[in-house]
Write a protein that holds these residues in place. Structure first.
Motif, PDB file in Angstrom:
ATOM      1  N   ILE A   1      27.579  -0.496 -73.775  1.00 46.06           N
ATOM      2  CA  ILE A   1      27.010   0.246 -74.907  1.00 46.06           C
ATOM      3  C   ILE A   1      25.932   1.228 -74.442  1.00 46.06           C
ATOM      4  O   ILE A   1      25.872   2.370 -74.900  1.00 46.06           O
ATOM      5  N   ILE A   2      25.077   0.799 -73.501  1.00 44.72           N
ATOM      6  CA  ILE A   2      23.970   1.663 -73.069  1.00 44.72           C
ATOM      7  C   ILE A   2      24.329   2.552 -71.872  1.00 44.72           C
ATOM      8  O   ILE A   2      23.480   3.311 -71.388  1.00 44.72           O
ATOM      9  N   ALA A   3      25.586   2.487 -71.407  1.00 44.54           N
ATOM     10  CA  ALA A   3      25.974   3.239 -70.201  1.00 44.54           C
ATOM     11  C   ALA A   3      26.043   4.745 -70.423  1.00 44.54           C
ATOM     12  O   ALA A   3      25.972   5.515 -69.473  1.00 44.54           O
ATOM     13  N   SER A   4      26.195   5.166 -71.679  1.00 40.90           N
ATOM     14  CA  SER A   4      26.309   6.599 -71.949  1.00 40.90           C
ATOM     15  C   SER A   4      24.974   7.203 -72.344  1.00 40.90           C
ATOM     16  O   SER A   4      24.082   6.519 -72.836  1.00 40.90           O
ATOM     17  N   THR A   5      24.850   8.514 -72.115  1.00 42.49           N
ATOM     18  CA  THR A   5      23.632   9.234 -72.491  1.00 42.49           C
ATOM     19  C   THR A   5      23.834   9.878 -73.860  1.00 42.49           C
ATOM     20  O   THR A   5      24.762   9.516 -74.577  1.00 42.49           O
ATOM     21  N   ASP A   6      22.999  10.850 -74.225  1.00 41.82           N
ATOM     22  CA  ASP A   6      23.000  11.289 -75.618  1.00 41.82           C
ATOM     23  C   ASP A   6      22.913  12.803 -75.782  1.00 41.82           C
ATOM     24  O   ASP A   6      21.832  13.376 -75.641  1.00 41.82           O
ATOM     25  N   PRO A   7      24.037  13.491 -76.090  1.00 45.93           N
ATOM     26  CA  PRO A   7      23.983  14.944 -76.306  1.00 45.93           C
ATOM     27  C   PRO A   7      23.147  15.325 -77.520  1.00 45.93           C
ATOM     28  O   PRO A   7      22.525  16.380 -77.548  1.00 45.93           O
ATOM     29  N   ALA A   8      23.121  14.453 -78.528  1.00 45.23           N
ATOM     30  CA  ALA A   8      22.362  14.755 -79.744  1.00 45.23           C
ATOM     31  C   ALA A   8      20.860  14.834 -79.482  1.00 45.23           C
ATOM     32  O   ALA A   8      20.123  15.496 -80.216  1.00 45.23           O
ATOM     33  N   THR A   9      20.394  14.153 -78.444  1.00 46.42           N
ATOM     34  CA  THR A   9      18.985  14.228 -78.065  1.00 46.42           C
ATOM     35  C   THR A   9      18.762  15.294 -76.999  1.00 46.42           C
ATOM     36  O   THR A   9      17.793  16.056 -77.048  1.00 46.42           O
ATOM     37  N   LEU A  10      19.676  15.367 -76.030  1.00 48.99           N
ATOM     38  CA  LEU A  10      19.504  16.290 -74.900  1.00 48.99           C
ATOM     39  C   LEU A  10      19.660  17.753 -75.296  1.00 48.99           C
ATOM     40  O   LEU A  10      18.927  18.614 -74.805  1.00 48.99           O
ATOM     41  N   VAL A  11      20.606  18.052 -76.187  1.00 52.94           N
ATOM     42  CA  VAL A  11      20.837  19.442 -76.579  1.00 52.94           C
ATOM     43  C   VAL A  11      19.593  20.068 -77.214  1.00 52.94           C
ATOM     44  O   VAL A  11      19.173  21.160 -76.815  1.00 52.94           O
ATOM     45  N   PRO A  12      18.947  19.402 -78.206  1.00 52.83           N
ATOM     46  CA  PRO A  12      17.715  19.977 -78.759  1.00 52.83           C
ATOM     47  C   PRO A  12      16.605  20.130 -77.713  1.00 52.83           C
ATOM     48  O   PRO A  12      15.840  21.100 -77.755  1.00 52.83           O
ATOM     49  N   ILE A  13      16.525  19.183 -76.783  1.00 57.60           N
ATOM     50  CA  ILE A  13      15.496  19.266 -75.731  1.00 57.60           C
ATOM     51  C   ILE A  13      15.726  20.493 -74.867  1.00 57.60           C
ATOM     52  O   ILE A  13      14.794  21.262 -74.582  1.00 57.60           O
ATOM     53  N   PHE A  14      16.980  20.734 -74.453  1.00 56.05           N
ATOM     54  CA  PHE A  14      17.273  21.884 -73.600  1.00 56.05           C
ATOM     55  C   PHE A  14      17.250  23.204 -74.366  1.00 56.05           C
ATOM     56  O   PHE A  14      17.181  24.273 -73.764  1.00 56.05           O
ATOM     57  N   ASN A  15      17.341  23.134 -75.697  1.00 56.01           N
ATOM     58  CA  ASN A  15      17.173  24.347 -76.492  1.00 56.01           C
ATOM     59  C   ASN A  15      15.706  24.784 -76.505  1.00 56.01           C
ATOM     60  O   ASN A  15      15.395  25.967 -76.604  1.00 56.01           O
ATOM     61  N   GLN A  16      14.811  23.805 -76.408  1.00 57.27           N
ATOM     62  CA  GLN A  16      13.374  24.078 -76.408  1.00 57.27           C
ATOM     63  C   GLN A  16      12.853  24.364 -75.006  1.00 57.27           C
ATOM     64  O   GLN A  16      11.913  25.138 -74.833  1.00 57.27           O
ATOM     65  N   ILE A  17      13.457  23.712 -74.001  1.00 57.07           N
ATOM     66  CA  ILE A  17      12.991  23.854 -72.617  1.00 57.07           C
ATOM     67  C   ILE A  17      14.086  24.563 -71.817  1.00 57.07           C
ATOM     68  O   ILE A  17      15.153  24.014 -71.610  1.00 57.07           O
ATOM     69  N   LYS A  18      13.805  25.765 -71.381  1.00 62.67           N
ATOM     70  CA  LYS A  18      14.809  26.544 -70.654  1.00 62.67           C
ATOM     71  C   LYS A  18      14.853  26.119 -69.189  1.00 62.67           C
ATOM     72  O   LYS A  18      13.899  26.334 -68.434  1.00 62.67           O
ATOM     73  N   ILE A  19      15.971  25.519 -68.827  1.00 57.99           N
ATOM     74  CA  ILE A  19      16.147  24.973 -67.476  1.00 57.99           C
ATOM     75  C   ILE A  19      17.364  25.611 -66.818  1.00 57.99           C
ATOM     76  O   ILE A  19      18.284  26.071 -67.507  1.00 57.99           O
ATOM     77  N   ASN A  20      17.356  25.652 -65.504  1.00 59.23           N
ATOM     78  CA  ASN A  20      18.487  26.112 -64.700  1.00 59.23           C
ATOM     79  C   ASN A  20      19.812  25.734 -65.380  1.00 59.23           C
ATOM     80  O   ASN A  20      20.067  24.572 -65.666  1.00 59.23           O
ATOM     81  N   LYS A  21      20.657  26.760 -65.658  1.00 58.68           N
ATOM     82  CA  LYS A  21      21.907  26.538 -66.386  1.00 58.68           C
ATOM     83  C   LYS A  21      22.823  25.528 -65.708  1.00 58.68           C
ATOM     84  O   LYS A  21      23.478  24.725 -66.364  1.00 58.68           O
ATOM     85  N   LYS A  22      22.877  25.588 -64.402  1.00 58.34           N
ATOM     86  CA  LYS A  22      23.748  24.682 -63.656  1.00 58.34           C
ATOM     87  C   LYS A  22      23.372  23.232 -63.953  1.00 58.34           C
ATOM     88  O   LYS A  22      24.240  22.382 -64.205  1.00 58.34           O
ATOM     89  N   VAL A  23      22.067  22.939 -63.942  1.00 57.26           N
ATOM     90  CA  VAL A  23      21.588  21.577 -64.177  1.00 57.26           C
ATOM     91  C   VAL A  23      21.725  21.183 -65.644  1.00 57.26           C
ATOM     92  O   VAL A  23      22.239  20.108 -65.968  1.00 57.26           O
ATOM     93  N   SER A  24      21.254  22.058 -66.545  1.00 62.12           N
ATOM     94  CA  SER A  24      21.270  21.719 -67.968  1.00 62.12           C
ATOM     95  C   SER A  24      22.695  21.516 -68.483  1.00 62.12           C
ATOM     96  O   SER A  24      22.964  20.569 -69.227  1.00 62.12           O
ATOM     97  N   GLN A  25      23.634  22.389 -68.073  1.00 66.45           N
ATOM     98  CA  GLN A  25      25.016  22.250 -68.515  1.00 66.45           C
ATOM     99  C   GLN A  25      25.669  20.992 -67.936  1.00 66.45           C
ATOM    100  O   GLN A  25      26.490  20.359 -68.592  1.00 66.45           O
ATOM    101  N   THR A  26      25.297  20.638 -66.712  1.00 62.27           N
ATOM    102  CA  THR A  26      25.833  19.414 -66.106  1.00 62.27           C
ATOM    103  C   THR A  26      25.367  18.188 -66.878  1.00 62.27           C
ATOM    104  O   THR A  26      26.164  17.297 -67.204  1.00 62.27           O
TER     105      THR A  26
END
Length: 422
Positions: A133-158
């Protein structure tokens, strides 16, 4: 008499939804002021308004509605996660993403089985279910974070791609482990066959559903329903999930693939008019926010503080092992073999740190808890503490860690690297 009982039940359900929605709105506003992920406040608020404290809501009286919210909510969040995937950026890191979202999930699940089994002294299957159950991460949390914090595209998209793909993998693995527990039978050959079948059917159904329904809203004479694009988006999630499930596939995988097709429609020679695109974005984002609110507040309301207190120390110990031992092993195992991506040390370190647990694990935990599975107290305690600790510590420190590792777009060199990676 029976009619009046149904009326009262419906009214209570409407009141319950209103309380959850208003609570979610207040928490969202507070999260902006406090600069912490909103889902953390959703969880905490759910505890306070639930049976454990203020007793404002009690979802246990509405088991069917609870299952509906968790199932549709998690499927829709996966659809949204798929929409964030850029096939163009994904091309250069596809091996890492594939490994992280498949082998990485298995490594996390089985290593956490050992950790949870040792910490709680519980059975291997209960520990494996919790780990899955806990093995997966969370796009619903990560996407808003990366929308606010501009990070290297290669890393953020990965990281975003991993989180979207491994949500589907985690959901499938959890379903497989749950099926083994309920049937009491285990056959490696049969279970591998079922797992592969679920993935393949999920992929095919998602691909065809996405393309067909997207063609119906396409900005061309064939797009006969283009004025109803937002409604078609919602229907596509329902159709993909139900059709895939009926055929023996993974409904979650199908919803995710529909999202990828929608987010990369130009690759399929399909386009939306600006009017349809804007309307779709607004409706999908609003419904996605409602789903996140409902899932996390309901999960919080189901937390038994006495159980959390009882398992507090082993839960915290398990989460810390997860963050500082299991995740680094997982990232190293999946990235070092990918020579094409040419990962740098700071990029790998960042991926080791950013792995918030969120919506899908929360939804899966809610489903498992409502089924009265043996060891559900251990499972709910581990999942709750994993979500809370990873979101508070890792979610709140993402920008700080990215800055220390030189991955923020603010740096000139990082901008150039980001452009090259695209």
């Amino acid at each position: 008499m029976e009619s009046s009982i149904h009326t009262i039940a419906c009214n209570n359900l409407l009141i319950l939804f209103a309380v959850i929605a208003m609570t979610g709105i207040v928490c969202s506003k507070l999260s902006e002021l406090l600069k912490i992920p909103d889902v953390v406040l959703f969880l905490i608020a759910g505890i306070f308004i639930g049976p454990s404290v203020l007793k404002f809501i009690d979802i246990s009286q509405y088991q069917v509605e609870n299952q509906l919210i968790l199932t549709f909510g998690s499927a829709f969040i996966l659809y949204m996660g798929g929409k964030e995937i850029s096939l163009k950026v994904l091309k250069n890191v596809k091996i890492s993403v594939l490994l992280l979202s498949s082998v990485g999930v298995l490594i996390s699940a089985f290593l956490m089985q050992q950790v949870i089994g040792f910490s709680f002294g519980t059975s291997a299957m209960v520990a494996l279910l919790a780990g899955s159950i806990i093995a997966s991460t969370d796009p619903a949390t990560l996407v808003p974070i990366f929308n606010q914090i501009k990070i290297n595209k290669k890393v953020s998209q990965t990281v975003i791609s991993e989180s979207a793909f491994n949500d589907a993998t985690g959901a499938i693995l959890t379903s497989a482990v749950l099926a083994i527990m309920l049937s009491g039978k285990f056959s490696l050959q049969d279970n591998l066959y079922e797992l592969v079948l679920m993935i393949v059917i999920g992929l095919v159904v998602g691909l065809f559903t996405g393309i067909i329904l997207l063609a119906l809203v396409n900005d061309s004479p064939r797009g006969i329903f283009k004025d109803y694009t937002p409604i078609i988006s919602i229907i596509s999630v329902i159709i993909a999930y139900e059709l895939s499930t009926a055929l023996g596939g993974s409904g979650y995988m199908s919803c995710f693939i529909v999202g990828i097709v929608t987010g990369n429609k130009q690759n399929f020679k399909l386009w939306l008019s600006q009017k349809s695109y804007d309307a779709d974005c607004h409706v999908v984002e609003t419904l996605g926010t409602i789903c996140r609110m409902c899932i996390f507040i309901i999960l919080g309301s189901q937390v038994d503080l006495q159980v959390v207190g009882k398992y507090f120390l082993p839960s915290v110990a398990s989460v810390l092992c997860f963050m500082f031992i299991v995740r680094p092993i997982c990232v190293l195992a999946c990235t070092l073999v990918d020579r094409q991506a040419k990962w740098k040390k700071n990029e790998i370190l960042f991926m080791m740190w950013v792995r918030e647990t969120g919506v899908i694990p929360a939804a899966l935990c809610g489903i498992v808890t409502s089924m009265n599975i043996p060891g559900k107290e251990v499972i709910s305690s581990v999942v709750f503490m994993t979500i809370l600790i990873t979101l508070i510590i890792q979610g709140s420190s993402t920008k700080f860690v990215a800055k220390k590792l030189g991955l923020l777009i603010e740096n000139k060199s990082t901008v150039e690297e980001s452009k090259e990676s695209i």
